[in-house]
Design an enzyme around this catalytic site. Structure first.
Site, PDB file in Angstrom:
ATOM      1  CB  ALA A 151       6.252  16.212  -5.220  1.00 17.65           C
TER       2      ALA A 151
ATOM      3  CD  GLU B  72      -2.936   9.598  -4.354  1.00 21.48           C
ATOM      4  OE1 GLU B  72      -1.972  10.369  -4.414  1.00 21.48           O
ATOM      5  OE2 GLU B  72      -2.864   8.390  -4.696  1.00 21.48           O
TER       6      GLU B  72
ATOM      7  CB  THR C  24       5.292  11.526   1.099  1.00 19.67           C
ATOM      8  OG1 THR C  24       5.710  11.891  -0.219  1.00 19.67           O
ATOM      9  CG2 THR C  24       5.676  12.609   2.079  1.00 19.67           C
TER      10      THR C  24
ATOM     11  N   GLY D 282      10.500   7.352   6.552  1.00 18.01           N
ATOM     12  CA  GLY D 282      10.703   7.876   7.904  1.00 18.01           C
ATOM     13  C   GLY D 282      10.528   9.379   7.928  1.00 18.01           C
ATOM     14  N   GLY D 283      10.793  10.015   6.786  1.00 15.91           N
ATOM     15  CA  GLY D 283      10.535  11.447   6.667  1.00 15.91           C
ATOM     16  C   GLY D 283      11.706  12.341   7.007  1.00 15.91           C
TER      17      GLY D 283
ATOM     18  NE  ARG E 212      19.324   4.998   2.195  1.00 20.60           N
ATOM     19  CZ  ARG E 212      18.259   5.748   2.294  1.00 20.60           C
ATOM     20  NH1 ARG E 212      17.541   6.029   1.232  1.00 20.60           N
ATOM     21  NH2 ARG E 212      17.879   6.222   3.452  1.00 20.60           N
TER      22      ARG E 212
ATOM     23  CD  GLU F 214      10.339   7.665  -5.895  1.00 21.89           C
ATOM     24  OE1 GLU F 214       9.655   7.877  -4.865  1.00 21.89           O
ATOM     25  OE2 GLU F 214      10.764   6.539  -6.203  1.00 21.89           O
TER      26      GLU F 214
ATOM     27  CB  ALA G 257      13.466  11.309  -0.962  1.00 23.57           C
TER      28      ALA G 257
HETATM   29  P1  ADP Z   1       6.542  12.188  -4.171  1.00 27.00           P
HETATM   30  O1  ADP Z   1       7.458  11.844  -3.029  1.00 27.00           O
HETATM   31  O2  ADP Z   1       7.260  12.531  -5.398  1.00 27.00           O
HETATM   32  O3  ADP Z   1       5.496  13.170  -3.766  1.00 27.00           O
HETATM   33  P2  ADP Z   1       4.767  10.009  -3.589  1.00 27.00           P
HETATM   34  O4  ADP Z   1       4.942   8.573  -3.868  1.00 27.00           O
HETATM   35  O5  ADP Z   1       4.845  10.436  -2.169  1.00 27.00           O
HETATM   36  O6  ADP Z   1       5.796  10.821  -4.497  1.00 27.00           O
HETATM   37  O7  ADP Z   1       3.360  10.515  -4.135  1.00 27.00           O
HETATM   38  C1  ADP Z   1       2.937  10.264  -5.440  1.00 27.00           C
HETATM   39  C2  ADP Z   1       1.434  10.071  -5.407  1.00 27.00           C
HETATM   40  O8  ADP Z   1       0.916  10.070  -6.742  1.00 27.00           O
HETATM   41  C3  ADP Z   1       1.007   8.763  -4.787  1.00 27.00           C
HETATM   42  O9  ADP Z   1       0.109   9.008  -3.740  1.00 27.00           O
HETATM   43  C4  ADP Z   1       0.358   8.000  -5.940  1.00 27.00           C
HETATM   44  O10 ADP Z   1      -0.697   7.160  -5.541  1.00 27.00           O
HETATM   45  C5  ADP Z   1      -0.127   9.123  -6.828  1.00 27.00           C
HETATM   46  N1  ADP Z   1      -0.343   8.729  -8.233  1.00 27.00           N
HETATM   47  C6  ADP Z   1       0.438   7.907  -8.976  1.00 27.00           C
HETATM   48  N2  ADP Z   1      -0.074   7.781 -10.212  1.00 27.00           N
HETATM   49  C7  ADP Z   1      -1.193   8.546 -10.264  1.00 27.00           C
HETATM   50  C8  ADP Z   1      -2.184   8.816 -11.265  1.00 27.00           C
HETATM   51  N3  ADP Z   1      -2.120   8.261 -12.458  1.00 27.00           N
HETATM   52  N4  ADP Z   1      -3.207   9.639 -10.942  1.00 27.00           N
HETATM   53  C9  ADP Z   1      -3.312  10.188  -9.702  1.00 27.00           C
HETATM   54  N5  ADP Z   1      -2.423   9.937  -8.709  1.00 27.00           N
HETATM   55  C10 ADP Z   1      -1.366   9.151  -8.990  1.00 27.00           C
END
Ligand code: ADP
Length: 584
Positions: free
Chosen positions: A157, A176, A185, A189-190, A421, A551, A566
């Site tokens: 996202a 990040e 992500t 499996g994507g 599920r 998410e 997702a």
């Molecule tokens: P989505 O599928 O919604 O993109 P993901 O789990 O793939 O969700 O990605 C969310 C990302 O945000 C993860 O890489 C996670 O480490 C990062 N994240 C979570 N909390 C924080 C934060 N406080 N600051 C920066 N990054 C964050």
């Protein structure tokens, strides 16, 4: 004979003379820490063996090379980069594992330990030796940055949102908190669901936008926001094509991913990292926009009732940041499956392992709530029925639900394998020891079956009776379950559990059994957004300058996320958030 003896004697004296003057004697350094040389070792990683090469001279660890591995792309990269460097920089084995890649980190440390043992090192001393210099890299001053839009989270996202900001001529910073991009992500499996009239028709699949909407809305027990479901289902095809335009590649085949209701999914050609993360990362970096890894957003900054940025900190050095966004902030920080306390706060599900990466701790939800955002559906947590009992990761080698049966530890079939599920997972939780085995035959075995037999993830046998013995159940019982299923397939109707689609029987040896357990997989609830991905407050009004996607949001999936939806969610709403933040 006498001549020979004289020649031998002379030769001996000559050698003795040379030795005497020391010209060829090896120089032994009594203080040497290692036997200089190159050491090749193999250790068990997360997915398979990791091959390492370690080069030492008599006092220094000179080089650590990862010669080969099959670790998951993206997840382990940071471990491969950081662990060898930390060992060499500190000349120590006392190095920290990299969060999110613990198993790979430990494997690398174990491999180097093994190599150094072979080199005669005092391994215990190296394990206790702290690095000589622990440089404090943080400056006392807070670093300030300003761009058009700040994106929190570098998963599907966040990167979709950031790339969209760039397409709309905006500047962006992605924060990040983990050492690598990708979040959940890259763990998934994507599979990406969409109604793609042309492609589906070409493969003989009848579908429509209305049908996709109905399936999604009903699968979530009609608890999702219909307006968001409409957007998701209408824009998914467009979003998938957008990923393709960015350079992401998909397999052509459209299929029905487990936990979905129709053939709408396409899998990444290679993996999620290559399809979703790498192309978007490249776009962000090529356009000279910044991605700050190991940088955790900690607080939203508000000025005059508007979100204008975030406070953040470097998780390694403690460096503080203030990152301002002229147009605001997009929260894309994922769910909270890996936050046990949050899961327990909102849902009374039993304590289970999680398939998620360790960064899925709900930070965005907490930050948004603190400034008045409304949360929706927080109690809806998806438990995936097919987790590896050790790692919690979804077992891709678990076989196709259509052509396998699920049996409990007694060998009894207990559920429609194609069921939702949540239904399957809840049913497993009612079985003895809260686990199951999927059983399939060689015709339906996935390509990865054999390598997983070797890894100990799958049990294989030449007869169903032997398979039963190997998993510890009554052979007669398992045989009855399989025979009964085969009879139902012949009759074309599942009279026992009403499985919608019966295709292949389980008859061709060898036979496989995979032990699987329910695992916390997705948190459906989160921040309330409107159709423009604007965050809504508890009074029902948008919070100015704050957007959310993926998410971290709630209301898209209702009680249950359909398998394959997702990815569609993250890209569709990531793009909308990027556009909205740019005023489009
Ligand atoms: P989505 O599928 O919604 O993109 P993901 O789990 O793939 O969700 O990605 C969310 C990302 O945000 C993860 O890489 C996670 O480490 C990062 N994240 C979570 N909390 C924080 C934060 N406080 N600051 C920066 N990054 C964050």
């Amino acid at each position: 004979m006498r001549k020979v003896l004289i020649v031998m004697l002379c030769a001996f004296m000559f050698i003795a003379m040379l030795a005497g003057c020391g010209s060829t004697a090896p120089v032994v350094n009594e203080n040497a820490l290692y036997k200089a040389g190159t050491y090749d070792v193999e250790v068990d990683g997360h997915n398979d063996k990791i091959k390492l090469q370690v080069v030492v001279d008599d006092s220094t660890i000179k080089e650590i090379k990862i010669v080969g591995h099959k670790e998951s792309a993206g997840i382990s990269d940071a471990a491969f980069e950081k662990i060898p460097k930390a060992i060499i920089d500190g000349q120590t084995l006392a190095v920290d594992t990299v969060s999110g890649a613990t198993v790979s980190s430990k494997a690398i440390i174990a491999g180097v330990t093994e190599a150094l043992t072979q080199a005669g090192a005092d391994v215990e001393a190296l394990k206790n030796k702290t690095a000589a210099t622990t440089e404090d890299k943080s400056t006392r001053e807070v670093i300030s940055k300003e761009v058009d839009v700040v994106v929190v989270g570098g998963g599907g996202a966040g990167l979709s949102a950031a790339a969209t900001v760039i397409e709309n001529n905006g500047s962006v910073i992605v924060l990040e908190k983990m050492p690598a991009l990708g979040g959940n992500t890259v763990r998934a499996g994507g599979a990406f669901n969409a109604h793609d009239p042309e492609l589906q028709k070409a493969q003989g699949i009848e579908d429509s936008f209305e049908q996709f909407y109905e399936d999604t809305f009903k699968s979530g027990d009609e608890k999702a926001d219909p307006a968001l479901v409409k957007i998701l289902t209408q824009k998914a095809g467009e979003a998938r094509n957008w990923i393709i335009e960015q350079g992401g590649q998909f397999k052509d085949e459209i299929y029905m991913v487990t936990g979905s209701l129709k053939e709408r999914a396409r899998d990444p050609l290679e993996n999620s990292q290559m399809t979703y993360i790498n192309p978007l990362k490249k776009k962000i970096e090529d356009s000279k926009n910044e991605i700050l890894l190991n940088t955790k957003a900690t607080e939203l900054i508000i000025e005059n009732d508007k979100v204008v940025g975030v406070k953040a900190e470097d998780t390694e050095t403690g460096q503080q940041y203030i990152v301002k966004g002229k147009n605001g902030v997009i929260l894309a920080s994922g769910g909270y499956s890996a936050n046990e306390e949050m899961v327990a706060e909102f849902n009374n599900a039993p304590k289970l392992i999680s398939s998620n990466h360790s960064g899925a701790t709900g930070d965005g939800i907490v930050m948004a709530k603190k400034i008045g955002a409304e949360l929706v559906g927080m109690e809806y947590i998806q438990i995936h029925p097919r987790g590896n009992p050790k790692s919690g990761l979804i077992a891709s080698y678990g076989g196709n639900a259509t052509n396998s049966i699920y049996v409990n530890k007694d060998g009894d079939r207990f559920i429609d394998e194609q069921g939702r599920r949540d239904v399957v997972a809840n049913s497993i939780l009612e079985q003895p020891d809260k686990m199951m085995y999927t059983i399939y035959d060689s015709e339906s075995a996935p390509k990865s079956a054999e390598e997983n037999v070797t890894k100990g993830n799958i049990i294989k046998a030449d007869t169903i009776e032997d398979l039963a013995k190997a998993i510890g159940c009554d052979p007669a019982k398992l045989k009855t379950s399989v025979d009964r299923y085969n009879t139902l397939v012949d009759g074309g109707k599942d009279l026992d559990f009403n499985k919608a689609k019966l295709e292949k029987k389980i008859t061709k040896a060898p036979f496989y059994a995979v032990n699987l357990v329910p695992t916390i997989h997705h948190t459906m609830g989160g921040i309330k957004i409107d159709t423009q991905a604007k965050v809504i407050n508890t009074a029902g009004k948008p919070i100015e300058g704050l957007y959310a996607a993926g998410e971290v949001t709630g209301g898209i999936h209702g009680t249950n996320r359909v398998g394959g939806n997702a990815m569609a969610d993250t890209v569709v709403f990531g793009r909308i958030a990027g556009q909205s933040a740019m005023g489009k």
